[in-house]
Design a protein around this motif. Structure first.
Motif, PDB file in Angstrom:
ATOM      1  N   ARG A 204      40.213  50.433  47.592  1.00 14.33           N
ATOM      2  CA  ARG A 204      39.771  49.817  48.837  1.00 14.33           C
ATOM      3  C   ARG A 204      40.888  48.946  49.407  1.00 14.33           C
ATOM      4  NH1 ARG A 204      36.746  51.486  51.841  1.00 14.33           N
ATOM      5  NH2 ARG A 204      35.939  49.482  52.523  1.00 14.33           N
TER       6      ARG A 204
ATOM      7  N   ASN B 294      40.915  45.968  50.061  1.00 11.08           N
ATOM      8  CA  ASN B 294      40.993  44.670  49.378  1.00 11.08           C
ATOM      9  C   ASN B 294      41.526  44.774  47.958  1.00 11.08           C
ATOM     10  OD1 ASN B 294      38.875  45.804  48.005  1.00 11.08           O
ATOM     11  ND2 ASN B 294      37.319  44.371  48.714  1.00 11.08           N
TER      12      ASN B 294
ATOM     13  N   LEU C 251      40.310  46.591  45.422  1.00  9.74           N
ATOM     14  CA  LEU C 251      39.367  47.049  44.397  1.00  9.74           C
ATOM     15  C   LEU C 251      39.632  48.521  44.096  1.00  9.74           C
ATOM     16  CD1 LEU C 251      35.900  45.476  45.397  1.00  9.74           C
ATOM     17  CD2 LEU C 251      37.417  44.780  43.521  1.00  9.74           C
TER      18      LEU C 251
ATOM     19  N   VAL D  82      34.570  49.501  38.635  1.00 11.54           N
ATOM     20  CA  VAL D  82      35.348  48.868  39.702  1.00 11.54           C
ATOM     21  C   VAL D  82      36.261  47.817  39.081  1.00 11.54           C
ATOM     22  CG1 VAL D  82      35.229  47.656  41.895  1.00 11.54           C
ATOM     23  CG2 VAL D  82      33.358  49.197  41.227  1.00 11.54           C
TER      24      VAL D  82
ATOM     25  N   GLY E 266      38.985  44.810  39.644  1.00 11.12           N
ATOM     26  CA  GLY E 266      39.475  43.863  40.631  1.00 11.12           C
ATOM     27  C   GLY E 266      40.476  42.898  40.048  1.00 11.12           C
ATOM     28  N   THR E 267      40.918  41.984  40.894  1.00  9.35           N
ATOM     29  CA  THR E 267      41.852  40.951  40.468  1.00  9.35           C
ATOM     30  C   THR E 267      41.340  39.596  40.963  1.00  9.35           C
ATOM     31  OG1 THR E 267      43.113  41.454  42.472  1.00  9.35           O
ATOM     32  CG2 THR E 267      43.897  42.446  40.423  1.00  9.35           C
ATOM     33  N   GLY E 268      40.024  39.454  40.967  1.00  5.75           N
ATOM     34  CA  GLY E 268      39.432  38.192  41.408  1.00  5.75           C
ATOM     35  C   GLY E 268      38.783  38.267  42.776  1.00  5.75           C
ATOM     36  N   GLN E 269      38.599  39.466  43.310  1.00  6.79           N
ATOM     37  CA  GLN E 269      38.003  39.608  44.647  1.00  6.79           C
ATOM     38  C   GLN E 269      36.606  38.990  44.722  1.00  6.79           C
ATOM     39  OE1 GLN E 269      39.787  41.925  43.162  1.00  6.79           O
ATOM     40  NE2 GLN E 269      41.015  43.063  44.645  1.00  6.79           N
ATOM     41  N   ILE E 270      36.375  38.231  45.787  1.00  4.40           N
ATOM     42  CA  ILE E 270      35.016  37.802  46.113  1.00  4.40           C
ATOM     43  C   ILE E 270      34.699  38.355  47.494  1.00  4.40           C
ATOM     44  CG2 ILE E 270      35.036  35.746  44.659  1.00  4.40           C
ATOM     45  CD1 ILE E 270      35.592  34.118  47.199  1.00  4.40           C
ATOM     46  N   ARG E 271      33.396  38.519  47.779  1.00  4.13           N
ATOM     47  CA  ARG E 271      33.030  39.158  49.050  1.00  4.13           C
ATOM     48  C   ARG E 271      32.950  38.102  50.147  1.00  4.13           C
ATOM     49  NH1 ARG E 271      27.886  43.160  50.250  1.00  4.13           N
ATOM     50  NH2 ARG E 271      28.413  43.441  52.453  1.00  4.13           N
ATOM     51  N   PRO E 272      33.636  38.337  51.254  1.00  2.00           N
ATOM     52  CA  PRO E 272      33.653  37.351  52.349  1.00  2.00           C
ATOM     53  C   PRO E 272      32.247  37.148  52.935  1.00  2.00           C
ATOM     54  CG  PRO E 272      35.299  39.088  52.696  1.00  2.00           C
ATOM     55  CD  PRO E 272      34.423  39.534  51.571  1.00  2.00           C
TER      56      PRO E 272
END
Lengths: 428, 428
Positions: free
Chosen positions: A113, A115, A117, A420, A422-428
Motif C-alpha cells: 500500500r 503507506n 503496509l 499485513v 507494517g513499521t508502526g502505521q496508524i490509521r489517520p
C-alpha cells in the motif's frame, strides 16, 4: 476418544460431538505440521495398507458375504469388492498425494500500500472436513489423505455395507499418523452405522465441521444438500451437454461424441444430451448417431432428429433433464449456438458442457454465456476430472458457486488469511 | 415486478419469490454486460443522486420525523440522517466503484496439460446477492453498486426506519440502470417493511439467492447466521486483540494501542483486548495504559496488570469475550507470545489481531498460529478495511473460512468457471 461398535447403548449425539471436539483439537497442531511430517504420514499409511493386505481382504470378505446375503446389486458389490490390485492402487494413491505440492502457506497474492503496509494473502487449512460416503471403502484412504495433505482433520462416515473394510483401512491410516507423530484423531472413522450419525454431521457437530463432502449417489447428495447446516462441496448430478456446431469438423465431432458418452457411462462427466446444430443436420447427424449406435448406445431423439435417423427412440420432455449414467443419450436439433445455449442454461446441472466447433465466435459465446463449472472446446466432457486437470487427485466435483467449483483438489480444501506487515502505521 | 407499499393485502411469500425470479432473470444479461455499460450505469446513478438531492432530503425528513416520534437513539438517528454532504459522498462512492477494475472475465489461472488441453480459470459473477441492512440508507447505493460492478443482481432489504430514504435513493439507481440499458430489476429494493420478507430471503427465494450479506448490528447478523439456508458473508463481532511483545518499540506500541482502540471505537476493527507480555510489564505497561486513559478510555485489567496501574477497573471473565464498540478496553498480562496466542485462539472472533514486536520469531509464530482473517504486525487493527487494503470499497468483512474472508470487495463477490480449449482430445 470413544471406541465402540456397539451403538445400541450409546448416545449417538454425545459420541458425535466428542468426535467433533477431537477433530477440532487435532486441527490446530495439524495446521502447523510441516509438509515433511504430513508426507511421512502418507507414506507410512501406504506401507501399512500393503502390509495389512491379508487383514483388509479378510475384513472385506465379511462385507462381501453380508452383501450377498442382503442381495446387494452387482454394481454395488463391484464397488465394495477389494483385491490385492485395488489395495495396491489405494497405496499408490496415497503416495501420489504425498508427492503433491503442499498448498498450506502458499502466498496467493501480495501487494504493498502507499503507506508502506505489505499485504499477503496466504493459504491456510479449512479446519475440519466431514466426508459421508457409501459403498467404496477406498474413499476412506483417498479422502482421508487429501484432507490431511491440505492440513485438515477429517471425520469419515462410510456406508454400513462397507463398515468392516473401511475400519481395516482406517486402522492403517491411524498407524501412519501415529508413526509420523501426528494426532491419530486427524482422521476419524465414525464407529457406528446408525444413520443418526449422518444427521449429527449435517448439523455441524456444534460448529466443529467446516464443510461436508458427500461421496455417493443422488439420494445421498440430495439429502446432504437439503439438510446440511454447513457448506457442502458436491454436485447433485452431471447432466452434461455436447453441442455440435455447424462449423464442427465431422471426424472430431464423432470421436468426441462417442468418447463423451461411451468411454465410461457411469461417471458424472459423461455426456447425457447431444445438441446438433440444425444447419449440420444433413452432414453431421447421421454419422454421429450411427457411431453412437454402433458403440451400443440407445438414442432418444426429438422429432426433427428422428426424421434423419429413424432408429432413434422418441425423446420425452423428461429426457432433457435426465442423468442416465448409462448407455443412453438424448439428441436434439437446435437452431445454432444461441438455441444451444438456451437449452443448456435451461436443463443443465451446471457441471460440464462441451462444444465442437471451428467458428471462434460460437466458441466465445459458448464460453461466455454458459454458467457451468467446466466448459470445453473440441474436447470430451469426460476430461471433467481433477486428475485430468493436473490437480493430482480430487475429493469430488462441485457445482456450487461458492469457494470450490469444478474438481475439488487439495487447493480447494484450503481457506486463506491476510498477513499485513507494517513499521508502526496508524490509521489517520 | 410488483410495486406496492401496501403490505397488508399482499402475499409476502409470492412477492418475494417474484422478486427472486426477476433478479435471476436480470442476472443473466448482467453477467454479459460490458464494463463500459456497468460503469455508465454507475455514473448515471451518481448524477441522479446529485440531481435528486431535494427529493432525497425530503424523504429523509419523513424518516427523521418518524424516528424522533419513535424515540430512536441518537446514534441511530445519526446513521439515519442525510445531508447534502452525505449525498455527495454517496455519489462519489458510486464513481469510485465505477473506476474500479471489473473483476468479471479475469483469468485467475491458466495452464496447459501434457495432452495439449489449455485450461483457464476465469472469474464470473456470483449471480444474485441478498443484502439485509438496518438504519444507514446509504447502504442502498453502496451495496447496490458493488454488486452491480461484479455483475450480480441484488435484492436489498433496508430497515423500516429508513424506508423512505432508501426508496428515494433506489429510484436514482433504477434511473441509472435504465439509462445504461440494463434491466431495472438488477437492483431491487424490497417494497414492504414486513419482517417476514427477511425470513423469505434467508430461505433463499427458491434458490434465487446465492449469498446473503447482512449489514448491521449483532442482533441482525446473529439472526441471519442462525437462520439462513444460503451462504452468508459476515462477521458476528470483531473481538480484535493487540499484543505487545517484550521486543516491542515502546513509542510504536503506545501509538498503535491508542489508534487501534480510540481512532473510532464503534467499528469492527477497533481493538477490544490489549495483551501485554509480562516481561514488558515494568517498561511498557504504564505508559501505554496511561496514554489510553489520557485519551478517555476506560481500562478493565486483570489483577497482575492492575498491580501496575491502580486506576484500572478489575476485569471479569466476561470482559475477554466482549466487543465493547466503545471507549473501553480489557487488558491482560500474558507470559509471552505462546500465552498471547492461546488467549487469542480462545477468545477471538477471528476477525483481526495485531502484534507489536521487533522479534521476528514472535511475529512468525503470531502469523502462523493464529487463525483470524487479518493479522497485522506493527500496525493498527483499524486498517481492517477494504479501502485500506486497496480493494476500493467493501460490502463488509467476513470471518467465515469459505470463499470470502476479510474485506469483501468486488473480487469476493465473484465466482469462477473453467474454460478448456482442445484440438479434438478424447479421454483414453
Amino acid at each position: 476418544m470413544l471406541k465402540t461398535n456397539d451403538a445400541s447403548a450409546l448416545d449417538i449425539h454425545a459420541l458425535m460431538l466428542e468426535m467433533g471436539r477431537d477433530a477440532r483439537a487435532a486441527a490446530r497442531p495439524l495446521a502447523l505440521a510441516s509438509t515433511a511430517q504430513k508426507d511421512a504420514a502418507l507414506e507410512a499409511m501406504a506401507d501399512a495398507l500393503v502390509g495389512d493386505e491379508a487383514r483388509i481382504l479378510a475384513a472385506n470378505a465379511i462385507d462381501i458375504a453380508n452383501g450377498e446375503q442382503n442381495n446387494l446389486s452387482a454394481a454395488f458389490m463391484d464397488r465394495l469388492r477389494l483385491d490385492p490390485g485395488r489395495i495396491r492402487s489405494m497405496a499408490d494413491g496415497l503416495r501420489a498425494i504425498a508427492a503433491l505440492k503442499d498448498p498450506v502457506g502458499d502466498v496467493i497474492a501480495a501487494w504493498e500500500r502507499p503507506n508502506g503496509l505489505k499485504i499477503e494473502r496466504v493459504r491456510t487449512p479449512l479446519g475440519v472436513i466431514g466426508v459421508i460416503f457409501e459403498s467404496r471403502p477406498n474413499v476412506t484412504a483417498d479422502a482421508g489423505a487429501l484432507c490431511l495433505k491440505a492440513g485438515n482433520a477429517v471425520i469419515l462416515r462410510g456406508g454400513s455395507d462397507s463398515a468392516n473394510s473401511s475400519a481395516a483401512i482406517h486402522a492403517c491410516l491411524a498407524r501412519g499418523l501415529k508413526s509420523a507423530g501426528l494426532p491419530e484423531t486427524t482422521i476419524q472413522l465414525v464407529p457406528v452405522t446408525d444413520r443418526a450419525a449422518v444427521g449429527e454431521m449435517l448439523a455441524g457437530l456444534d460448529g466443529a465441521i467446516d464443510v461436508i463432502v458427500p461421496r455417493g449417489g443422488k439420494g445421498l447428495v440430495g439429502r446432504v444438500q437439503a439438510e446440511a447446516r454447513v457448506p457442502v462441496f458436491a454436485h447433485l448430478e452431471g447432466i452434461c451437454h455436447l453441442y455440435i456446431d455447424r462449423s464442427a469438423d465431422l471426424d472430431m465431432a464423432r470421436d468426441i461424441a462417442v468418447n463423451a458418452k461411451m468411454r465410461r457411462t457411469g461417471i458424472c462427466g459423461a455426456a447425457e444430451t447431444l445438441l446438433i446444430d440444425r444447419a449440420a443436420a444433413e452432414t453431421h447427424l447421421v454419422p454421429i448417431m450411427q457411431a453412437l449406435a454402433d458403440a451400443g448406445c440407445e438414442i432418444r431423439a426429438d422429432g426433427a432428429a428422428r426424421a434423419h435417423f429413424l432408429a432413434a427412440q422418441p425423446a420425452s420432455e423428461e429426457d432433457w433433464s435426465t442423468e442416465y449414467l448409462d448407455a443412453i443419450i438424448s439428441v436434439k436439433l437446435v437452431d445454432g449456438i444461441e438455441a444451444a445455449i438456451d437449452h443448456i442454461e435451461t436443463h443443465s446441472s451446471h457441471h460440464t458442457e462441451a462444444i465442437v466447433a471451428e467458428d471462434a465466435q460460437a466458441v466465445e459465446r459458448f464460453f461466455n454465456e454458459i454458467d457451468s463449472a467446466i466448459l470445453l472446446h473440441n474436447a470430451s466432457t469426460q476430461f471433467a476430472d481433477g486428475g485430468e486437470f493436473g490437480m493430482g487427485a480430487e475429493i469430488g466435483i462441485a457445482t456450487g458457486k461458492m469457494h470450490a467449483r469444478g474438481p475439488v483438489g487439495v487447493e480447494q480444501l484450503t481457506s486463506f488469511k491476510y498477513r499485513v506487515r507494517g513499521t508502526g502505521q496508524i490509521r489517520p
